[in-house]
Motif scaffolding. Structure first.
Motif, PDB file in Angstrom:
ATOM      1  N   MET A  57     -61.922 -22.671  45.574  1.00 47.80           N
ATOM      2  CA  MET A  57     -60.780 -23.309  45.133  1.00 47.80           C
ATOM      3  C   MET A  57     -59.950 -21.860  44.695  1.00 47.80           C
ATOM      4  O   MET A  57     -58.424 -22.902  44.875  1.00 47.80           O
ATOM      5  N   MET A  58     -59.491 -20.844  44.759  1.00 48.36           N
ATOM      6  CA  MET A  58     -58.340 -20.272  44.812  1.00 48.36           C
ATOM      7  C   MET A  58     -57.215 -20.810  45.438  1.00 48.36           C
ATOM      8  O   MET A  58     -56.410 -20.559  45.873  1.00 48.36           O
ATOM      9  N   GLN A  59     -58.375 -20.912  46.758  1.00 50.00           N
ATOM     10  CA  GLN A  59     -57.171 -21.626  48.342  1.00 50.00           C
ATOM     11  C   GLN A  59     -56.398 -22.697  47.822  1.00 50.00           C
ATOM     12  O   GLN A  59     -55.553 -22.845  47.921  1.00 50.00           O
ATOM     13  N   ARG A  60     -57.242 -23.932  47.730  1.00 52.40           N
ATOM     14  CA  ARG A  60     -56.301 -24.875  46.890  1.00 52.40           C
ATOM     15  C   ARG A  60     -55.094 -25.026  46.119  1.00 52.40           C
ATOM     16  O   ARG A  60     -54.900 -25.413  45.996  1.00 52.40           O
ATOM     17  N   LEU A  61     -55.922 -23.760  45.073  1.00 53.58           N
ATOM     18  CA  LEU A  61     -54.839 -23.913  43.973  1.00 53.58           C
ATOM     19  C   LEU A  61     -53.872 -22.648  44.889  1.00 53.58           C
ATOM     20  O   LEU A  61     -52.147 -23.423  44.195  1.00 53.58           O
ATOM     21  N   GLN A  62     -53.655 -22.249  45.919  1.00 52.46           N
ATOM     22  CA  GLN A  62     -52.268 -21.766  45.989  1.00 52.46           C
ATOM     23  C   GLN A  62     -51.588 -23.065  47.201  1.00 52.46           C
ATOM     24  O   GLN A  62     -51.035 -22.734  46.904  1.00 52.46           O
ATOM     25  N   ALA A  63     -52.261 -23.804  47.412  1.00 56.84           N
ATOM     26  CA  ALA A  63     -51.877 -24.694  47.737  1.00 56.84           C
ATOM     27  C   ALA A  63     -50.944 -25.559  46.757  1.00 56.84           C
ATOM     28  O   ALA A  63     -50.105 -25.979  47.142  1.00 56.84           O
ATOM     29  N   LEU A  64     -51.597 -26.134  45.944  1.00 62.68           N
ATOM     30  CA  LEU A  64     -51.093 -26.385  45.230  1.00 62.68           C
ATOM     31  C   LEU A  64     -50.518 -25.689  44.541  1.00 62.68           C
ATOM     32  O   LEU A  64     -48.911 -26.570  43.990  1.00 62.68           O
ATOM     33  N   LYS A  65     -50.207 -24.581  44.479  1.00 65.63           N
ATOM     34  CA  LYS A  65     -48.947 -24.081  43.762  1.00 65.63           C
ATOM     35  C   LYS A  65     -47.624 -23.962  44.016  1.00 65.63           C
ATOM     36  O   LYS A  65     -46.762 -23.677  43.590  1.00 65.63           O
ATOM     37  N   THR A  66     -47.777 -24.374  45.862  1.00 64.90           N
ATOM     38  CA  THR A  66     -46.873 -24.549  46.404  1.00 64.90           C
ATOM     39  C   THR A  66     -45.767 -26.259  46.170  1.00 64.90           C
ATOM     40  O   THR A  66     -44.518 -26.179  46.714  1.00 64.90           O
ATOM     41  N   LYS A  67     -46.527 -26.681  45.415  1.00 64.24           N
ATOM     42  CA  LYS A  67     -46.384 -28.364  45.673  1.00 64.24           C
ATOM     43  C   LYS A  67     -45.687 -28.633  44.158  1.00 64.24           C
ATOM     44  O   LYS A  67     -44.789 -28.962  44.376  1.00 64.24           O
ATOM     45  N   HIS A  68     -46.311 -27.659  43.473  1.00 65.18           N
ATOM     46  CA  HIS A  68     -46.210 -28.082  41.787  1.00 65.18           C
ATOM     47  C   HIS A  68     -44.767 -27.290  41.191  1.00 65.18           C
ATOM     48  O   HIS A  68     -45.835 -25.690  40.801  1.00 65.18           O
ATOM     49  N   THR A  69     -43.851 -27.359  40.361  1.00 64.78           N
ATOM     50  CA  THR A  69     -43.230 -26.214  40.269  1.00 64.78           C
ATOM     51  C   THR A  69     -43.795 -25.701  38.493  1.00 64.78           C
ATOM     52  O   THR A  69     -43.487 -24.631  38.381  1.00 64.78           O
ATOM     53  N   LEU A  70     -44.880 -26.369  37.967  1.00 69.22           N
ATOM     54  CA  LEU A  70     -45.186 -26.429  37.068  1.00 69.22           C
ATOM     55  C   LEU A  70     -46.525 -24.978  36.658  1.00 69.22           C
ATOM     56  O   LEU A  70     -46.736 -24.341  35.718  1.00 69.22           O
ATOM     57  N   ILE A  71     -46.760 -24.915  37.800  1.00 65.95           N
ATOM     58  CA  ILE A  71     -47.358 -24.293  38.017  1.00 65.95           C
ATOM     59  C   ILE A  71     -46.992 -23.087  38.377  1.00 65.95           C
ATOM     60  O   ILE A  71     -46.160 -22.697  39.275  1.00 65.95           O
ATOM     61  N   GLY A  72     -47.020 -21.582  37.225  1.00 63.29           N
ATOM     62  CA  GLY A  72     -46.239 -20.306  37.424  1.00 63.29           C
ATOM     63  C   GLY A  72     -47.095 -19.241  38.629  1.00 63.29           C
ATOM     64  O   GLY A  72     -46.428 -18.911  39.048  1.00 63.29           O
ATOM     65  N   MET A 110     -46.661 -35.179  35.131  1.00 63.74           N
ATOM     66  CA  MET A 110     -46.010 -34.594  34.917  1.00 63.74           C
ATOM     67  C   MET A 110     -44.497 -34.916  34.829  1.00 63.74           C
ATOM     68  O   MET A 110     -43.448 -35.020  34.811  1.00 63.74           O
ATOM     69  N   GLU A 111     -44.245 -33.934  36.136  1.00 62.10           N
ATOM     70  CA  GLU A 111     -42.867 -33.333  37.439  1.00 62.10           C
ATOM     71  C   GLU A 111     -42.388 -34.509  37.804  1.00 62.10           C
ATOM     72  O   GLU A 111     -40.667 -34.637  37.402  1.00 62.10           O
ATOM     73  N   ASN A 112     -42.833 -35.819  37.581  1.00 65.96           N
ATOM     74  CA  ASN A 112     -42.205 -37.057  38.093  1.00 65.96           C
ATOM     75  C   ASN A 112     -41.213 -38.075  36.732  1.00 65.96           C
ATOM     76  O   ASN A 112     -41.130 -38.604  37.283  1.00 65.96           O
ATOM     77  N   GLY A 113     -41.603 -37.027  35.112  1.00 65.26           N
ATOM     78  CA  GLY A 113     -41.145 -37.916  34.679  1.00 65.26           C
ATOM     79  C   GLY A 113     -41.854 -38.710  34.340  1.00 65.26           C
ATOM     80  O   GLY A 113     -41.863 -39.670  32.727  1.00 65.26           O
ATOM     81  N   GLU A 114     -43.358 -38.976  34.854  1.00 57.49           N
ATOM     82  CA  GLU A 114     -43.701 -40.168  34.224  1.00 57.49           C
ATOM     83  C   GLU A 114     -44.711 -40.190  32.759  1.00 57.49           C
ATOM     84  O   GLU A 114     -44.932 -40.776  32.026  1.00 57.49           O
ATOM     85  N   VAL A 115     -44.764 -39.115  32.352  1.00 53.24           N
ATOM     86  CA  VAL A 115     -45.182 -38.360  31.273  1.00 53.24           C
ATOM     87  C   VAL A 115     -44.470 -37.867  30.385  1.00 53.24           C
ATOM     88  O   VAL A 115     -43.626 -36.758  30.750  1.00 53.24           O
ATOM     89  N   ASP A 116     -44.023 -38.336  29.284  1.00 57.36           N
ATOM     90  CA  ASP A 116     -42.944 -37.357  28.480  1.00 57.36           C
ATOM     91  C   ASP A 116     -43.442 -36.411  27.824  1.00 57.36           C
ATOM     92  O   ASP A 116     -43.931 -37.208  25.882  1.00 57.36           O
ATOM     93  N   THR A 117     -43.560 -35.577  27.519  1.00 62.45           N
ATOM     94  CA  THR A 117     -44.290 -34.724  26.946  1.00 62.45           C
ATOM     95  C   THR A 117     -44.495 -34.060  25.295  1.00 62.45           C
ATOM     96  O   THR A 117     -44.735 -33.786  24.909  1.00 62.45           O
ATOM     97  N   SER A 118     -42.840 -34.333  25.538  1.00 56.65           N
ATOM     98  CA  SER A 118     -42.212 -34.276  24.217  1.00 56.65           C
ATOM     99  C   SER A 118     -42.562 -35.869  23.171  1.00 56.65           C
ATOM    100  O   SER A 118     -41.915 -34.940  21.489  1.00 56.65           O
ATOM    101  N   SER A 119     -42.610 -36.129  23.660  1.00 65.10           N
ATOM    102  CA  SER A 119     -42.364 -37.233  22.851  1.00 65.10           C
ATOM    103  C   SER A 119     -43.749 -37.840  21.637  1.00 65.10           C
ATOM    104  O   SER A 119     -44.853 -36.788  21.904  1.00 65.10           O
ATOM    105  N   GLU A 120     -43.715 -38.652  20.131  1.00 62.35           N
ATOM    106  CA  GLU A 120     -44.738 -38.351  19.786  1.00 62.35           C
ATOM    107  C   GLU A 120     -45.793 -38.717  20.229  1.00 62.35           C
ATOM    108  O   GLU A 120     -46.605 -38.406  19.966  1.00 62.35           O
ATOM    109  N   LYS A 121     -45.948 -39.735  20.811  1.00 65.44           N
ATOM    110  CA  LYS A 121     -47.182 -40.559  21.836  1.00 65.44           C
ATOM    111  C   LYS A 121     -47.766 -39.555  22.342  1.00 65.44           C
ATOM    112  O   LYS A 121     -48.759 -39.511  21.912  1.00 65.44           O
ATOM    113  N   THR A 122     -46.856 -38.658  23.047  1.00 64.96           N
ATOM    114  CA  THR A 122     -47.694 -37.572  23.454  1.00 64.96           C
ATOM    115  C   THR A 122     -48.124 -36.547  22.314  1.00 64.96           C
ATOM    116  O   THR A 122     -49.629 -36.346  22.880  1.00 64.96           O
TER     117      THR A 122
END
Ligand code: PMP
Length: 474
Positions: A334-349, A427-439
């Protein structure tokens, strides 16, 4: 439900709670027979309703269950078995029924032994729900309804290498272990100025509620030295992280080296695989001090033959099914796969973890490390829609916490990360508006989202055919 449930009791997924009626391995089944992949339950350590554990509990229940004022082989066997996993001189056990009780008793023992009073704790720590241990849990006393730290409680910085007090955002700090350990020295000196003395330092060996924190190298060795120099003792809370979860060792404090030996270890949750049994282990010297007051230790249920049979069975299963090795393999994968995801997703700090104890910290910005709290809640919500149970914690609730039953498989990891990958991309592609009331509404759970788990995927992740699944879900 107010007739059974006081208002202060809170459910998972409050707006759309799940009624679970049975569970097996790493799967939980609701009243409609829908199954969920469980990434939350560090209590069902060897898998929900493990047949051996159930069998041994039932068998002993049919023979005898009574208090520990009688001799019984199970209590001796369990004490021997637990202490054989711990370094010397940790060889005396007191059996209790919950992690809170274990920490409460440890507090009493520490004060009797040291004849000192105050306690040092890590910021954001949680040690249980009794009056005494809420007082040493900043997670509670600094949270809603809390009354802040009592004058006998000294809170020191959490040794968090990613966003802690000594984290230099431009260049990773050196000697973080020493820097964080020095915080204890400062706290002890301040206490002394006020004519106060420290009885104990309580710390989880890896901070869980505080955000899946792995302390820096050398931290505990140096911190323990400061505490012992001041006449205090050191208590390792292994309630969440013990019993082989970290894989390489049975107890998480052992990750910091052979020369790190606590004076008291408290354990619970996984110990009974869901049955209430917990334990305090200490040294003969400290146990002798505790006995010297003349006050007896009696606990109606602590150490009863049924609880001991169950805990013995859990230890057997950990060994026989080589669950520590599995934690290393599955957690490593899981850590190995997550490291790969981290390079792809800016949300992963940050990704951190060992064995089946992993944290994924979400941030809005890598430079400022601003916590992505809403986004983390959205991930939890979407995972639930895909019938994966997950939680977020840490001071900012932005750390996705992985602490599943130890039978979790690599296929389960693939299943989980496929959804996380998709949700982060959305979320990164803006398909989810996490600040909206709906979300905001969705975050707290609404009904009937899409279900992407097909029958074949179900089979792949449960390893069970549809008829068997149906039978299990009846
Ligand atoms: N210590 C830690 C680290 C815990 O996580 C918990 C429970 N979350 C406790 C103590 C208290 O255990 P219990 O809920 O069994 O009383």
């Amino acid at each position: 439900m107010s007739w059974v449930n006081a208002a202060s009791c809170k459910l998972f997924f409050r707006a759309d709670p799940i009624k679970i009626v049975r569970a097996q391995g790493q799967y939980m089944y609701d009243e409609e027979g829908k199954f969920y992949l469980d990434c939350i339950n560090n209590v069902a350590h060897v898998g929900h309703c493990h047949p051996d554990v159930v069998h041994h509990g039932m068998e002993q229940m049919a023979i005898l269950n009574t208090n520990n004022r009688f001799l019984h082989d199970n209590i001796g066997k369990l004490a021997k078995r637990i202490t054989s996993t711990l370094p010397d001189p940790l060889s005396v056990c007191y059996f209790v029924n919950s992690g809170s009780e274990a920490n409460d008793l440890a507090l009493r023992i520490a004060r009797v032994h040291t004849k000192q009073n105050d306690i040092i704790v890590l910021d954001h720590a949680y040690h249980g729900h009794t009056c005494a241990v809420i007082d040493i849990s900043p997670y509670k006393f600094d949270g809603p309804g809390g009354e802040g730290a009592k004058d006998w409680v000294h809170v020191v910085a959490n040794p968090d290498s990613y966003r802690g007090k000594f984290t230099d955002l431009n260049s990773p700090g050196e000697d973080l272990g020493e820097k964080y350990a020095n915080e204890l020295k400062l706290a002890i000196d301040k206490a002394k100025e006020k004519k106060r003395s420290v009885a104990a330092f309580y710390a989880e060996s890896l901070q869980s509620c505080a955000g899946q924190i792995i302390p820096p190298e050398g931290y505990f060795k140096k911190a323990y030295k400061h505490v012992r120099d001041a006449g205090g003792i050191c208590i390792a809370d292994e309630v969440q992280v013990g019993f082989g979860r970290v894989g390489t060792h049975m107890w998480a404090f052992q990750l910091q080296g052979e020369d790190v030996v606590p004076d008291i270890v408290t354990m619970g949750k996984p110990m009974g695989n869901g049955h209430p049994v917990a334990c305090v282990v200490t040294t003969p010297e400290i146990a002798a001090s505790f006995a010297s007051t003349g006050m007896e230790y009696f606990n109606t249920y602590g150490g009863n033959p049924v609880s001991c049979a169950i805990a013995l069975s859990v230890l057997d299963v950990i060994e026989r099914e080589r669950l520590q090795e599995r934690a290393i393999e599955t957690g490593g994968y899981m850590m190995q796969r997550l490291q790969a995801l981290k390079t792809k997703h800016t949300l992963i700090g940050d990704i951190r973890g060992i064995g089946m104890f992993i944290g994924i910290e979400l941030v809005k910005d890598h430079k400022t490390r601003e916590p992505a709290t809403t986004e983390a809640q959205h991930v939890i919500y979407r995972l639930k829609q895909e019938r994966i149970l997950y939680s977020a914690d840490g001071p900012d609730r932005n750390v996705l916490k992985f602490k599943p039953p130890m039978c979790f498989s690599q296929e389960n990891v693939d299943q989980l990360l496929e959804v996380i990958d998709k949700v982060l991309s959305d979320m990164e592609n803006g398909e989810v508006d996490t600040s909206s009331e709906k979300t905001q509404h969705l975050m707290y759970g609404s009904a009937n989202g899409p279900k992407i788990i097909s029958s074949s995927a179900k089979r792949a992740i449960t390893g069970l055919d549809e008829p068997v699944l149906k039978k299990l879900c009846r």
